[in-house]
Design a protein around this motif. Structure first.
Motif, short mmCIF file in Angstrom:
data_model
loop_
_atom_site.label_atom_id
_atom_site.label_comp_id
_atom_site.label_asym_id
_atom_site.label_seq_id
_atom_site.Cartn_x
_atom_site.Cartn_y
_atom_site.Cartn_z
N VAL A 104 0.84 -1.20 0.00
CA VAL A 104 0.00 0.00 0.00
C VAL A 104 0.87 1.25 0.00
CG1 VAL A 104 -1.66 1.34 1.35
CG2 VAL A 104 -1.98 -1.12 1.08
N ILE A 105 1.93 1.23 0.81
CA ILE A 105 2.82 2.40 0.87
C ILE A 105 3.46 2.66 -0.49
CG2 ILE A 105 5.02 3.21 1.84
CD1 ILE A 105 4.15 1.93 4.49
N LYS A 106 3.81 1.58 -1.20
CA LYS A 106 4.36 1.75 -2.56
C LYS A 106 3.33 2.39 -3.47
CE LYS A 106 7.56 -2.17 -2.38
NZ LYS A 106 7.85 -3.54 -2.91
N ILE A 107 2.09 1.94 -3.35
CA ILE A 107 1.01 2.49 -4.18
C ILE A 107 0.83 3.98 -3.89
CG2 ILE A 107 -1.49 2.44 -4.58
CD1 ILE A 107 -1.34 -0.61 -4.10
N VAL A 108 0.86 4.34 -2.59
CA VAL A 108 0.71 5.75 -2.20
C VAL A 108 1.85 6.58 -2.77
CG1 VAL A 108 0.75 7.33 -0.23
CG2 VAL A 108 -0.62 5.25 -0.12
N LYS A 109 3.08 6.06 -2.65
CA LYS A 109 4.26 6.79 -3.16
C LYS A 109 4.13 7.05 -4.66
CE LYS A 109 9.32 6.47 -3.17
NZ LYS A 109 9.55 6.55 -4.61
N ILE A 110 3.73 6.04 -5.40
CA ILE A 110 3.57 6.20 -6.86
C ILE A 110 2.46 7.18 -7.17
CG2 ILE A 110 2.88 4.98 -8.96
CD1 ILE A 110 4.29 2.48 -7.75
N ALA A 111 1.36 7.10 -6.41
CA ALA A 111 0.22 8.01 -6.65
C ALA A 111 0.62 9.46 -6.40
CB ALA A 111 -0.95 7.60 -5.77
N LEU A 112 1.40 9.68 -5.34
CA LEU A 112 1.85 11.05 -5.06
C LEU A 112 2.75 11.57 -6.17
CD1 LEU A 112 2.55 10.74 -1.23
CD2 LEU A 112 0.97 12.38 -2.28
N GLU A 113 3.64 10.70 -6.64
CA GLU A 113 4.56 11.12 -7.71
C GLU A 113 3.82 11.44 -9.00
OE1 GLU A 113 7.19 7.81 -7.92
OE2 GLU A 113 8.42 8.44 -6.20
N ASN A 114 2.72 10.72 -9.25
CA ASN A 114 1.97 10.90 -10.50
C ASN A 114 0.74 11.80 -10.35
OD1 ASN A 114 3.75 9.18 -11.88
ND2 ASN A 114 2.59 7.36 -11.29
N TYR A 115 0.65 12.49 -9.21
CA TYR A 115 -0.48 13.37 -8.93
C TYR A 115 -1.82 12.63 -9.03
CZ TYR A 115 2.74 17.26 -8.82
OH TYR A 115 3.76 18.12 -8.48
N ASN A 116 -1.81 11.41 -8.53
CA ASN A 116 -3.04 10.61 -8.52
C ASN A 116 -3.66 10.53 -7.13
OD1 ASN A 116 -3.45 9.99 -11.21
ND2 ASN A 116 -2.01 8.27 -11.16
N ILE A 117 -3.24 11.44 -6.23
CA ILE A 117 -4.01 11.68 -5.00
C ILE A 117 -4.96 12.81 -5.36
CG2 ILE A 117 -3.95 12.45 -2.61
CD1 ILE A 117 -2.77 9.69 -2.95
N VAL A 118 -6.25 12.48 -5.47
CA VAL A 118 -7.23 13.45 -5.98
C VAL A 118 -8.33 13.66 -4.95
CG1 VAL A 118 -6.76 12.75 -8.37
CG2 VAL A 118 -8.62 11.64 -7.08
N SER A 119 -9.18 14.63 -5.23
CA SER A 119 -10.32 14.91 -4.35
C SER A 119 -11.62 14.66 -5.09
CB SER A 119 -10.26 16.36 -3.86
OG SER A 119 -9.16 16.56 -3.02
N TYR A 120 -12.51 13.92 -4.43
CA TYR A 120 -13.88 13.77 -4.90
C TYR A 120 -14.75 14.64 -3.99
CZ TYR A 120 -13.17 9.97 -8.26
OH TYR A 120 -12.82 9.23 -9.36
N PHE A 121 -15.92 15.04 -4.49
CA PHE A 121 -16.75 15.98 -3.74
C PHE A 121 -18.18 15.46 -3.66
CE2 PHE A 121 -13.23 18.18 -5.68
CZ PHE A 121 -12.73 18.95 -4.64
N GLN A 122 -18.68 15.41 -2.43
CA GLN A 122 -20.05 14.92 -2.20
C GLN A 122 -20.95 16.10 -1.81
OE1 GLN A 122 -20.60 11.99 0.93
NE2 GLN A 122 -22.30 11.05 -0.19
N PRO A 123 -22.12 16.20 -2.43
CA PRO A 123 -23.01 17.34 -2.15
C PRO A 123 -23.64 17.26 -0.76
CG PRO A 123 -24.08 15.77 -3.61
CD PRO A 123 -22.66 15.30 -3.47
#
Length: 660
Positions: free
Chosen positions: A425-444
């Motif tokens: 999981v930590i590897k996945i997080v590291k890759i996501a941060l590097e590729n700007y794939n930590i994103v925000s979803y928005f709920q009304p």
């Protein structure tokens, strides 16, 4: 005798002569290929008379013989072979149908039976079992010389003494005299209890004498001795009876190793495990040691540990003695031994450790005339890789479940799998941060009166390399262990403030107390508020409470400062967890988000409904808005309207989406 390595077995057998007796030429030919791997000199004969002639005229070491001969009894052949040379290794070739052969030949000193058709592994096991013993029995001059050298080595490296059958010392080597601080003249003729420490339980010596005198067997155990000057020392003792030709005990030989110095560095333990093959590791923890740590000063605590470490040796059952003992700190001790040595002892590890725990419980530790009642908990594991980690996991589980003993390998399998998954999981997080794939979803978030969207909540998501969208459940807590949590928070803040340019509603952003305590995070928030100053009145910070707040004043100062910028404060998950009404006076929130566990059961659980009604009534008196989470259907929404909740958030009105 220990199992030989294959190369060592070849080395021994190549020096021996094999006599192979078999009537059938085809069988001889097929088996010779195997025998030639082990013996340089092989004599083959087809009948028993030839075999007896060869034994008379050659130095035969090993005989491998068929049992079914024409006009001659195989049993008779073996009897005559024994009369000619009782030291020859005799191996019989037979089949399962000839079971009577086993009964008839047992008294003839047969060394092995090979069931036809046999394979090399079967043959090797038989040789492995008897070849070493045979070589020792060959009393040639070179062996006697080697034996003398071995005796000298043992004498130099260990503590050795001899006594007569009554325990009177007849010999004491230099090492014995040195550690006991007596001269040889002072020891010879004295009873062995001259060096015995009075702290030894009398049961130790009762067991020792029963073993060596009554059962005439070797005894091994830990004994506490006292030198001439009164110093205590511990020895691992092996005492063996020596017999005459009639089986009478003529003397006892004691071989000892001093083990008073217990290694105290955990690094030594790890290195020892790494240098070994398979090991058995036992971790021992003084129970509730943290209470002792708080109650006593460091000097007293160290003395308790050191004395207990030495006394620990007395509590080990006599069935088996561990080669290495370690004091690894914080009331923990480790016992390490070769796994196969322990296995060969046929000792039951559970019984052994249960006995040990009971012995400790019955004992009293005395230091400077003060008595301490100590109990222990134990974990054990065997193997090589992650051995210490396995046992430590087991010890943690013992503490959690309030057991006394735990076999660590079972629980550690799960622990290792969890650790492996965490790393992934930590590897996945590291890759996501590097590729700007930590994103925000928005709920009304819906105004219950108008049913219009008045707010959005920013919710973090991770998009993995396969494009799969992961919710915080899968990565957020683990990210804290990998020091990526703060980076995720920074990315969420940036994503959330940017969306203000695309929406005209208010925006809720989750921030934990741990986030606020970090100066770096606070600075980032104030920087973004300044950058988006015209929209600051549309920002809501939802505080995720944490019972481990280190500096509550920092939290209060942060709330006061952002509220001056027009930012609103909401308390998330109110009504469950750590939230309480008293905390509201400190946070002075503008909004209470009622915990979803209360909302989702509100239609069926009167208790949940009563709590929600209480929260709403209190909030209205304080002019605080309320938001209900987990609004999943119309029935829940209608109840909330009746109660007077101001806003609703849930799948009934909309799922979190990527507004970009």
């Amino acid at each position: 005798m220990k199992t030989m390595e294959l190369n060592n077995l070849y080395e021994f057998t190549k020096k021996l002569t094999l006599l192979y007796i078999e009537e059938d030429f085809t069988t001889i030919k097929s088996n010779l290929t195997l025998f030639q791997k082990y013996f340089n000199e092989i004599i083959t004969v087809k009948n028993p008379m030839e075999a007896l002639e060869k034994v008379n005229n050659h130095n035969i070491d090993v005989v491998i013989s068929e049992m079914n001969f024409t006009n001659f009894s195989g049993v008779k052949l073996l009897k005559e072979l024994k009369d000619l040379n009782k030291n020859i290794i005799k191996i019989i070739l037979t089949n399962e149908k000839n079971s009577h052969i086993f009964v008839e030949t047992i008294s003839l000193g047969i060394n092995g039976y090979m069931i036809k058709p046999f394979d090399e592994e079967q043959f090797k096991k038989i040789l492995d079992k008897f070849i070493g013993e045979y070589i020792v029995n060959k009393k040639d001059k070179s062996n006697l010389k080697l034996l003398k050298q071995y005796q000298e080595i043992v004498d130099k490296s260990t503590i050795v003494s001899k006594t007569d059958p009554n325990g009177i010392i007849t010999y004491a080597n230099e090492n014995f005299c040195k550690i006991a601080e007596y001269t040889e003249e002072e020891l010879i003729g004295k009873n062995h209890n001259i060096v015995r420490h009075p702290d030894n339980p009398k049961e130790i010596f009762e067991d020792m004498w029963e073993t060596i005198k009554d059962r005439k067997e070797e005894w091994t155990g830990i004994i506490k001795n006292k030198s001439k000057s009164g110093n205590s020392y511990y020895v691992k003792s092996t005492i063996t009876p020596v017999f005459d030709e009639d089986g009478n005990i003529v003397e006892y030989i004691g071989v000892r190793n001093a083990i008073s110095s217990i290694m105290s560095d955990k690094r030594h333990l790890i290195d020892k495990i790494a240098a070994s093959n398979l090991s058995l590791l036992v971790l021992i923890q003084i129970e509730e040691f943290e209470i002792l740590d708080k109650f006593y000063n460091t000097k007293t605590l160290n003395e308790i540990e050191n004395v207990f470490g030495l006394e620990l040796l007395n509590h080990l059952p006599n069935g088996y003695i561990f080669e290495s003992i370690f004091n690894i700190g914080n009331g923990k001790f480790a016992l390490l031994t070769d796994f196969f040595n322990y296995l060969n002892s046929e000792q039951n590890i559970i019984d052994y450790l249960n006995d040990f725990v009971k012995r400790v419980k019955k004992s009293v530790l005395t230091i400077d005339e003060i008595e301490y009642d100590l109990n222990v908990i134990v974990s054990y594991s065997f193997g090589k890789e992650s051995l210490y980690e396995d046992a430590k996991c087991g010890l943690d589980e013992v503490i959690a479940k309030k057991d006394l003993i735990k076999y660590a390998n079972d629980s550690s399998i799960k622990e290792h799998q969890v650790a492996k998954n965490n790393l992934e999981v930590i590897k996945i997080v590291k890759i996501a941060l590097e590729n700007y794939n930590i994103v925000s979803y928005f709920q009304p978030i819906i105004n219950n009166k108008t049913q219009e969207i008045e707010k959005y909540e920013s919710l973090v998501r991770l998009i993995d390399e396969n494009g799969k969208v992961l919710t915080p459940y899968h990565f957020l807590d683990i990210s804290k262990k990998g020091n990526y949590y703060n980076k995720i928070t920074m990315r969420v803040l940036e994503n959330s403030f940017k969306i203000l340019n695309k929406i005209n509603t208010k925006l809720s952003i989750n921030i934990s107390s741990a986030d606020i305590e970090k100066e770096e995070t606070r600075n980032k928030i104030f920087e973004l508020i300044t950058t988006y100053s015209k929209d600051s009145n549309r920002i809501v910070f939802e505080l995720l409470e944490d019972e481990n707040v280190k500096d509550f004043q920092v939290i209060k100062d942060f709330i006061r400062k952002v509220k001056k910028q027009g930012v609103q404060i909401a308390i998330d998950d109110f009504g469950a967890g750590y939230s309480n009404f008293e905390r509201l006076f400190d946070f002075e929130p503008d909004i209470l988000k009622i915990d979803g566990s209360l909302i989702k059961n509100i239609a069926t659980n009167a208790y949940s409904r009563n709590i929600v009604e209480t929260i709403v009534a209190f909030a209205k008196k304080q002019k605080i808005e309320t938001i209900a989470e987990f609004v999943e259907n119309k029935e829940i929404f209608d109840i909330l309207n009746v109660i007077g909740v101001d806003y609703s958030q849930g799948y009934y009105f909309g799922k979190p989406e990527n507004l970009d």
